[in-house]
Design a protein around this motif. Structure first.
Motif, PDB file in Angstrom:
ATOM      1  N   SER A   1      45.744  35.005  47.034  1.00 57.88           N
ATOM      2  CA  SER A   1      44.617  35.559  47.783  1.00 57.88           C
ATOM      3  C   SER A   1      43.992  36.791  47.131  1.00 57.88           C
ATOM      4  N   HIS A   2      44.396  37.096  45.889  1.00 61.07           N
ATOM      5  CA  HIS A   2      43.830  38.284  45.232  1.00 61.07           C
ATOM      6  C   HIS A   2      43.912  38.095  43.714  1.00 61.07           C
ATOM      7  N   ALA A   3      42.762  37.846  43.099  1.00 64.20           N
ATOM      8  CA  ALA A   3      42.729  37.693  41.640  1.00 64.20           C
ATOM      9  C   ALA A   3      41.353  38.098  41.122  1.00 64.20           C
ATOM     10  N   HIS A   4      41.346  38.601  39.888  1.00 62.97           N
ATOM     11  CA  HIS A   4      40.079  38.996  39.235  1.00 62.97           C
ATOM     12  C   HIS A   4      39.979  38.158  37.960  1.00 62.97           C
ATOM     13  N   LEU A   5      39.353  36.994  38.050  1.00 60.52           N
ATOM     14  CA  LEU A   5      39.419  36.071  36.908  1.00 60.52           C
ATOM     15  C   LEU A   5      38.151  36.027  36.062  1.00 60.52           C
TER      16      LEU A   5
ATOM     17  N   CYS B   1      38.920  34.689  44.069  1.00 64.53           N
ATOM     18  CA  CYS B   1      38.495  35.301  42.803  1.00 64.53           C
ATOM     19  C   CYS B   1      37.411  36.342  43.074  1.00 64.53           C
ATOM     20  N   LYS B   2      37.606  37.516  42.479  1.00 66.79           N
ATOM     21  CA  LYS B   2      36.668  38.620  42.690  1.00 66.79           C
ATOM     22  C   LYS B   2      35.750  38.792  41.486  1.00 66.79           C
ATOM     23  N   THR B   3      34.599  39.370  41.728  1.00 66.80           N
ATOM     24  CA  THR B   3      33.748  39.845  40.644  1.00 66.80           C
ATOM     25  C   THR B   3      34.245  41.267  40.330  1.00 66.80           C
TER      26      THR B   3
ATOM     27  N   LEU C   1      39.828  45.237  51.311  1.00 70.20           N
ATOM     28  CA  LEU C   1      39.826  46.471  50.515  1.00 70.20           C
ATOM     29  C   LEU C   1      40.988  46.551  49.548  1.00 70.20           C
ATOM     30  N   HIS C   2      40.727  47.131  48.371  1.00 68.31           N
ATOM     31  CA  HIS C   2      41.804  47.620  47.518  1.00 68.31           C
ATOM     32  C   HIS C   2      42.169  48.985  48.098  1.00 68.31           C
ATOM     33  N   ALA C   3      43.378  49.114  48.605  1.00 66.20           N
ATOM     34  CA  ALA C   3      43.704  50.315  49.372  1.00 66.20           C
ATOM     35  C   ALA C   3      45.083  50.869  49.012  1.00 66.20           C
TER      36      ALA C   3
ATOM     37  N   ASP D   1      44.733  45.489  50.396  1.00 74.07           N
ATOM     38  CA  ASP D   1      45.502  44.999  49.260  1.00 74.07           C
ATOM     39  C   ASP D   1      46.075  46.137  48.416  1.00 74.07           C
ATOM     40  N   HIS D   2      47.268  45.940  47.970  1.00 76.03           N
ATOM     41  CA  HIS D   2      48.134  46.864  47.214  1.00 76.03           C
ATOM     42  C   HIS D   2      49.111  47.528  48.191  1.00 76.03           C
ATOM     43  N   CYS D   3      48.616  48.457  49.049  1.00 76.88           N
ATOM     44  CA  CYS D   3      49.497  49.098  50.051  1.00 76.88           C
ATOM     45  C   CYS D   3      50.747  49.682  49.407  1.00 76.88           C
TER      46      CYS D   3
ATOM     47  N   THR E   1      48.920  37.588  43.082  1.00 77.64           N
ATOM     48  CA  THR E   1      49.174  38.037  41.697  1.00 77.64           C
ATOM     49  C   THR E   1      48.345  39.247  41.283  1.00 77.64           C
ATOM     50  N   ASP E   2      47.096  39.359  41.805  1.00 77.26           N
ATOM     51  CA  ASP E   2      46.129  40.345  41.294  1.00 77.26           C
ATOM     52  C   ASP E   2      45.792  40.059  39.830  1.00 77.26           C
ATOM     53  N   CYS E   3      45.894  38.808  39.413  1.00 82.81           N
ATOM     54  CA  CYS E   3      45.696  38.481  37.993  1.00 82.81           C
ATOM     55  C   CYS E   3      44.414  39.126  37.448  1.00 82.81           C
TER      56      CYS E   3
HETATM   57 FE    FE Z   1      42.808  43.814  42.448  1.00 82.96          FE
END
Ligand code: FE
Ligand code: NIG
Length: 418
Positions: free
Chosen positions: A88-92, A152-154, A245-247, A268-270, A319-321
């Motif tokens: 649920s969290h990746a930057h591809l 996937c995030k921009t 949020l990246h938090a 996300d992160h926490c 993963t936060d890939c």
């Molecule tokens: Fe991230």
């Protein structure tokens, strides 16, 4: 037989000979639409199980001895099956890599948000074809490791034009697309962060919104302040776009409280949480998404998943890939880290990597294998899901099925289609 590729030769298949079928059981809380979209759940483990796939969905689950007849039979010979992982969290959408930055970190330099700008330069210089090829190759790499749903995030374009092409590619190549124009202030806006925020919440959001499922903000020292984050979140909310949020990645800060206040799908992160942050998450429907590959790759303290779970928060693992803070595409690796380093039981880690991720994406059709779910699953070359953390670093995924079709094989010697 079930087959790879687009063609489906059989509408109904019974998957049998499953040594152990581990599947999340969603447990939506009644009388709350938010909770229903972000269900909590429990892991249920069946031995000698079978299930029936019909039209890409799970149509029946039960003991193998009672399995109904179907057009096709797939005998897994005692292998374990788990729901396909929901990353649920990746930057591809990026070009280039930052191995030298990783090396510097491993010899003492701290991770900072600034490294993102290196990838922004490489991404802007790459054409669409190259960016798309990179995303495809990472999604395929994920599939070989059991992942069937990818967010996937921009965030490496940071001009209107570059963010639009990134969100289009994310939408076309992945399951969920998130607009992260607020990833870092790009070099050309250096010292003019507020002006960049106006671009993000104005023309950039306007151009990206039609292609985006979510809006994300990196609320952190070195990225965006609370006030700046609020402006972007307000703009997203006023367009009816859900947020995440990246938090609290690099230190304590306002990110988690903002996520809860805005009803974000996830924080996300926490990594650095106060007691108030934990309590706020536990009271909310905001999923705490933990990304232990980042702590591994930045040599940082791991978040305390036990504290969140014991308080009653819903936890996801992802993963936060990305080429900077964590260049892994492996959900099994994250599961192993979560168990070893974050005080999660193997069952909690599997649940967080499947149903937890689905909850973070507001999806009820994936992350579990109960009747009606999408037939997204991974076959392990192991007798139990426990081996995901018991045998860290070992490529255990023999095959990955999406909507009942074999989309990736982890090991050539296992003939799942026969
Ligand atoms: Fe991230
Ligand atoms: O989630 N924290 C912000 N974004 C990414 C890192 C991106 C990068 O370093 O390139 C993350 O860790």
């Amino acid at each position: 037989m079930l087959c790879t590729g687009e063609t489906r030769v059989s509408d109904t298949a019974v998957v049998t000979g499953i040594g152990e079928l581990a599947t999340g059981r969603p447990q939506p809380v009644e009388n709350s639409s938010l909770e229903a979209r972000r269900p909590r759940g429990a892991l249920s483990v069946l031995r000698d199980a079978a299930f029936v796939v019909q039209d890409g969905h799970v149509a029946w689950v039960g003991p193998a001895a009672r399995a109904p007849a179907a057009d096709t039979l797939i005998d897994l010979g005692g292998r374990a099956v788990v729901p396909g992982f929901v990353d649920s969290h990746a930057h591809l959408v990026f070009a280039g890599e930052r191995a030298a930055e990783f090396e510097a970190r491993m010899t003492g330099s701290p991770y900072t948000a600034g490294g993102i700008r290196t990838t922004v330069a490489a991404t802007r210089a790459a054409d669409d074809q190259r960016l798309r090829a990179n995303v495809r190759s990472l999604v395929a790499e994920m599939a070989r490791q059991g992942t069937t749903t990818v967010e996937c995030k921009t965030g490496y374009g940071l001009t209107v034009e570059d963010e639009v092409r990134a969100i289009r590619i994310a939408r076309e190549e992945c399951d969920v697309a998130t607009f992260l124009g607020a990833h870092v202030v790009p070099t050309e806006f250096s010292g003019r962060g507020d002006e960049y925020v106006d671009l993000v919440r104005g023309p950039m959001l306007e151009a990206c919104a039609p292609h985006a499922d979510y809006v994300d903000v990196f609320c952190e020292r070195g990225a965006f302040s609370e006030a700046q984050s609020r402006l972007i979140l307000d703009a997203a909310v006023s367009r009816g776009l859900p947020v995440r949020l990246h938090a609290n990645q690099l230190g304590r800060g306002p990110g988690v409280q903002l996520a809860v206040e805005y009803g974000a799908a996830s924080a996300d992160h926490c990594t650095y949480l106060t007691d108030d942050d934990v309590a706020a998450l536990a009271r909310s429907s905001t999923v705490a998404t933990l990304l232990p590959g980042v702590e591994f790759s930045t040599r940082s303290p791991y978040p305390d998943a036990r504290r969140l779970i014991d308080a009653g928060a819903v936890v996801a693992l992802a993963t936060d890939c990305n080429p900077g803070s964590c260049y892994t595409s492996s959900m099994p690796f994250c599961i192993a880290l979560a168990v070893r380093e974050m005080r999660m039981s193997p069952a909690e880690a599997l649940l967080a990597a499947t149903l937890g991720g689905a909850s973070a994406l507001g999806r009820t059709d994936v992350g579990h294998l109960t009747v009606g779910a999408r037939a997204d699953f991974a076959v392990l070359d192991a007798p139990s899901y426990l081996h995901l953390s018991y045998r860290p670093g070992v490529p255990l995924v023999a095959g990955t099925f999406k909507r009942g079709l074999l989309v990736a094989e982890g090991k050539a010697q296992v003939k799942l289609g026969e």
